[in-house]
Design a protein around this motif. Sequence first.
Motif, PDB file in Angstrom:
ATOM      1  N   VAL A 280      36.191  31.856  51.032  1.00  0.00           N
ATOM      2  CA  VAL A 280      37.643  31.879  50.824  1.00  0.00           C
ATOM      3  C   VAL A 280      37.985  32.710  49.588  1.00  0.00           C
ATOM      4  O   VAL A 280      38.944  33.493  49.583  1.00  0.00           O
ATOM      5  CB  VAL A 280      38.197  30.440  50.699  1.00  0.00           C
ATOM      6  CG1 VAL A 280      39.675  30.469  50.324  1.00  0.00           C
ATOM      7  CG2 VAL A 280      37.995  29.678  52.003  1.00  0.00           C
ATOM      8  N   GLY A 281      37.176  32.532  48.524  1.00  0.00           N
ATOM      9  CA  GLY A 281      37.387  33.335  47.328  1.00  0.00           C
ATOM     10  C   GLY A 281      37.185  34.819  47.592  1.00  0.00           C
ATOM     11  O   GLY A 281      37.906  35.666  47.052  1.00  0.00           O
ATOM     12  N   PHE A 282      36.220  35.139  48.449  1.00  0.00           N
ATOM     13  CA  PHE A 282      35.969  36.534  48.820  1.00  0.00           C
ATOM     14  C   PHE A 282      37.186  37.116  49.525  1.00  0.00           C
ATOM     15  O   PHE A 282      37.572  38.266  49.296  1.00  0.00           O
ATOM     16  CB  PHE A 282      34.743  36.577  49.729  1.00  0.00           C
ATOM     17  CG  PHE A 282      33.975  37.874  49.678  1.00  0.00           C
ATOM     18  CD1 PHE A 282      34.220  38.832  48.704  1.00  0.00           C
ATOM     19  CD2 PHE A 282      32.989  38.142  50.611  1.00  0.00           C
ATOM     20  CE1 PHE A 282      33.502  40.024  48.649  1.00  0.00           C
ATOM     21  CE2 PHE A 282      32.264  39.321  50.583  1.00  0.00           C
ATOM     22  CZ  PHE A 282      32.524  40.260  49.595  1.00  0.00           C
ATOM     23  N   MET A 283      37.789  36.319  50.382  1.00  0.00           N
ATOM     24  CA  MET A 283      38.966  36.764  51.114  1.00  0.00           C
ATOM     25  C   MET A 283      40.154  36.984  50.166  1.00  0.00           C
ATOM     26  O   MET A 283      40.913  37.946  50.309  1.00  0.00           O
ATOM     27  CB  MET A 283      39.333  35.740  52.183  1.00  0.00           C
ATOM     28  CG  MET A 283      40.512  36.131  53.051  1.00  0.00           C
ATOM     29  SD  MET A 283      40.893  34.889  54.309  1.00  0.00           S
ATOM     30  CE  MET A 283      41.406  33.512  53.285  1.00  0.00           C
ATOM     31  N   GLN A 284      40.289  36.092  49.186  1.00  0.00           N
ATOM     32  CA  GLN A 284      41.444  36.152  48.292  1.00  0.00           C
ATOM     33  C   GLN A 284      41.309  37.227  47.214  1.00  0.00           C
ATOM     34  O   GLN A 284      42.289  37.869  46.837  1.00  0.00           O
ATOM     35  CB  GLN A 284      41.640  34.782  47.631  1.00  0.00           C
ATOM     36  CG  GLN A 284      42.054  33.681  48.593  1.00  0.00           C
ATOM     37  CD  GLN A 284      43.437  33.905  49.175  1.00  0.00           C
ATOM     38  OE1 GLN A 284      44.338  34.420  48.512  1.00  0.00           O
ATOM     39  NE2 GLN A 284      43.614  33.534  50.441  1.00  0.00           N
ATOM     40  N   PHE A 285      40.079  37.406  46.702  1.00  0.00           N
ATOM     41  CA  PHE A 285      39.915  38.266  45.522  1.00  0.00           C
ATOM     42  C   PHE A 285      38.941  39.419  45.742  1.00  0.00           C
ATOM     43  O   PHE A 285      38.559  40.094  44.791  1.00  0.00           O
ATOM     44  CB  PHE A 285      39.427  37.416  44.334  1.00  0.00           C
ATOM     45  CG  PHE A 285      40.310  36.241  44.027  1.00  0.00           C
ATOM     46  CD1 PHE A 285      41.560  36.427  43.459  1.00  0.00           C
ATOM     47  CD2 PHE A 285      39.897  34.951  44.343  1.00  0.00           C
ATOM     48  CE1 PHE A 285      42.387  35.344  43.185  1.00  0.00           C
ATOM     49  CE2 PHE A 285      40.716  33.858  44.078  1.00  0.00           C
ATOM     50  CZ  PHE A 285      41.967  34.056  43.502  1.00  0.00           C
ATOM     51  N   GLY A 286      38.542  39.657  46.993  1.00  0.00           N
ATOM     52  CA  GLY A 286      37.581  40.713  47.269  1.00  0.00           C
ATOM     53  C   GLY A 286      38.080  42.111  46.964  1.00  0.00           C
ATOM     54  O   GLY A 286      37.271  43.036  46.824  1.00  0.00           O
ATOM     55  N   ALA A 287      39.385  42.285  46.844  1.00  0.00           N
ATOM     56  CA  ALA A 287      39.931  43.611  46.538  1.00  0.00           C
ATOM     57  C   ALA A 287      39.673  44.012  45.093  1.00  0.00           C
ATOM     58  O   ALA A 287      39.802  45.189  44.741  1.00  0.00           O
ATOM     59  CB  ALA A 287      41.433  43.640  46.828  1.00  0.00           C
ATOM     60  N   ILE A 288      39.315  43.060  44.250  1.00  0.00           N
ATOM     61  CA  ILE A 288      38.977  43.355  42.853  1.00  0.00           C
ATOM     62  C   ILE A 288      37.476  43.642  42.799  1.00  0.00           C
ATOM     63  O   ILE A 288      36.653  42.750  43.018  1.00  0.00           O
ATOM     64  CB  ILE A 288      39.332  42.174  41.939  1.00  0.00           C
ATOM     65  CG1 ILE A 288      40.811  41.794  42.108  1.00  0.00           C
ATOM     66  CG2 ILE A 288      39.018  42.509  40.485  1.00  0.00           C
ATOM     67  CD1 ILE A 288      41.206  40.531  41.369  1.00  0.00           C
ATOM     68  N   ALA A 289      37.113  44.878  42.517  1.00  0.00           N
ATOM     69  CA  ALA A 289      35.720  45.308  42.637  1.00  0.00           C
ATOM     70  C   ALA A 289      34.767  44.444  41.826  1.00  0.00           C
ATOM     71  O   ALA A 289      33.710  44.019  42.326  1.00  0.00           O
ATOM     72  CB  ALA A 289      35.599  46.771  42.219  1.00  0.00           C
ATOM     73  N   SER A 290      35.099  44.168  40.567  1.00  0.00           N
ATOM     74  CA  SER A 290      34.191  43.395  39.710  1.00  0.00           C
ATOM     75  C   SER A 290      34.006  41.987  40.242  1.00  0.00           C
ATOM     76  O   SER A 290      32.893  41.430  40.195  1.00  0.00           O
ATOM     77  CB  SER A 290      34.733  43.350  38.273  1.00  0.00           C
ATOM     78  OG  SER A 290      36.039  42.777  38.246  1.00  0.00           O
ATOM     79  N   VAL A 291      35.079  41.401  40.766  1.00  0.00           N
ATOM     80  CA  VAL A 291      34.985  40.056  41.343  1.00  0.00           C
ATOM     81  C   VAL A 291      34.140  40.079  42.605  1.00  0.00           C
ATOM     82  O   VAL A 291      33.294  39.206  42.837  1.00  0.00           O
ATOM     83  CB  VAL A 291      36.390  39.494  41.637  1.00  0.00           C
ATOM     84  CG1 VAL A 291      36.295  38.154  42.364  1.00  0.00           C
ATOM     85  CG2 VAL A 291      37.184  39.336  40.345  1.00  0.00           C
ATOM     86  N   ALA A 292      34.350  41.105  43.433  1.00  0.00           N
ATOM     87  CA  ALA A 292      33.586  41.225  44.677  1.00  0.00           C
ATOM     88  C   ALA A 292      32.085  41.325  44.390  1.00  0.00           C
ATOM     89  O   ALA A 292      31.263  40.696  45.079  1.00  0.00           O
ATOM     90  CB  ALA A 292      34.047  42.440  45.470  1.00  0.00           C
ATOM     91  N   ILE A 293      31.712  42.084  43.371  1.00  0.00           N
ATOM     92  CA  ILE A 293      30.296  42.236  43.018  1.00  0.00           C
ATOM     93  C   ILE A 293      29.705  40.893  42.587  1.00  0.00           C
ATOM     94  O   ILE A 293      28.604  40.512  43.004  1.00  0.00           O
ATOM     95  CB  ILE A 293      30.136  43.286  41.900  1.00  0.00           C
ATOM     96  CG1 ILE A 293      30.502  44.674  42.432  1.00  0.00           C
ATOM     97  CG2 ILE A 293      28.709  43.275  41.349  1.00  0.00           C
ATOM     98  CD1 ILE A 293      30.589  45.739  41.360  1.00  0.00           C
ATOM     99  N   GLY A 294      30.454  40.152  41.761  1.00  0.00           N
ATOM    100  CA  GLY A 294      29.984  38.836  41.328  1.00  0.00           C
ATOM    101  C   GLY A 294      29.854  37.868  42.498  1.00  0.00           C
ATOM    102  O   GLY A 294      28.897  37.084  42.564  1.00  0.00           O
ATOM    103  N   ILE A 295      30.801  37.930  43.419  1.00  0.00           N
ATOM    104  CA  ILE A 295      30.750  37.040  44.590  1.00  0.00           C
ATOM    105  C   ILE A 295      29.550  37.368  45.469  1.00  0.00           C
ATOM    106  O   ILE A 295      28.886  36.463  45.987  1.00  0.00           O
ATOM    107  CB  ILE A 295      32.064  37.149  45.391  1.00  0.00           C
ATOM    108  CG1 ILE A 295      33.202  36.452  44.639  1.00  0.00           C
ATOM    109  CG2 ILE A 295      31.905  36.533  46.782  1.00  0.00           C
ATOM    110  CD1 ILE A 295      34.561  36.574  45.292  1.00  0.00           C
TER     111      ILE A 295
END
Length: 392
Positions: A280-295
């Motif tokens: 769910v977090g990936f869906m919500q914040f995956g557009a932020i590159a740094s967040v996507a990498i951490g996820i």
Amino acid sequence: MPLPILALAIASFCIGTTEFVIMGLLPEVAADLGVSIPSAGLLVTGYALGVVFGAPIVAMATAHLPRKPVLVGLAVLFVVGNLFCAISPNYWTLMAARVFTAFGHGAFFGIGSVVAASLVPRNKRASAIALMFAGLTLANILGVPAGTALGEAFGWRATFRAVVGIGLISVASIAWLVPSDVTEPSGGGLRGELRVLGKLQVWLAMLIAALASASLFAVFTYIKPYLTDVSGLSTSAVTWVLLLFGAGMTIGNIIGGRLADWKLMPTVIGTLLLLAVLFVGFMQFGAIASVAIGIVFLWGLLVFVVVPPLQIRVVEAASEGPNLAATLNQGAFNVGNASGAWIGGVALSAGVSYANLPLVGAVIALLAVAVAVLSQSLDRRAPVIPLQAPAE
């Protein structure tokens, strides 16, 4: 790491490299053999089908044989299979060699996990299985990138020749380091192995494995377009992110073994819940590159936290005849791989965007949670009997 389990880990590294390195060599294979890249991609499918259908055949055929010779034989099968891959003159010979090689995959991990668990005290069984599977996770970090680079520099056949070399080391390691008197937790032979398949808990454990794997591949199959289209990463950056995913797998594998030795089913249920939240977090914040990498890193970690617990769960649920069930569990993971990729593709074809695809993974992960909760509730009525610890 106990030396016998180190020998099993070396073999699992060889097997993992064999399975996944072909994905990075598809253009070279296709060009050399004169087929299209999609046709070359069927070599991946052929291997997976070899695992699913070959594993139970091999497990049943060897049910009455001592474990060490079987493990040595399966390692030799891998050496021979990869040698035929390296010298295959055409596409169909390579396909046959890949399927032949895959026949030993599920049986090795199934029987090897039973042997690994039998070599250590009861409170360290899941950790022992995790150490064996560490070779598989390291294959994704070291074996696959190195094999891909070798194939690009010297031709794809050089990669398979290198795998043959590693395979010979694994054969020697198992022959030398695994005790000749390694015992099986059961003595029922093929009849005993088949009898345990009538147990509901065995099938529930395998269903959890399939669903956990499906939740991963429903999204991971399409991770490259997700990271490029949604997160805005370059193609070259995706390669490094996937290496980070592999690092997470390796760490999660070790953590999962230790947690499972402490609290097995709570580890499975809690991790699957965290996976659903992460999707769910990936869906919500995956557009932020740094967040996507951490996820992606956390995703790899959580996915492999559940692997050792699920493998020891099916071994314990089938304690009277664990070899066939443990082998079938490897098939269950591969069924999950294939079905997850198909479900993700159906979702995309139905109009689901890459940005919302993680929601599909979350739903499947929650289904796995529901099955795990059911399995744990049944424990209160008829507890799963653990494997007998080795004599000290």
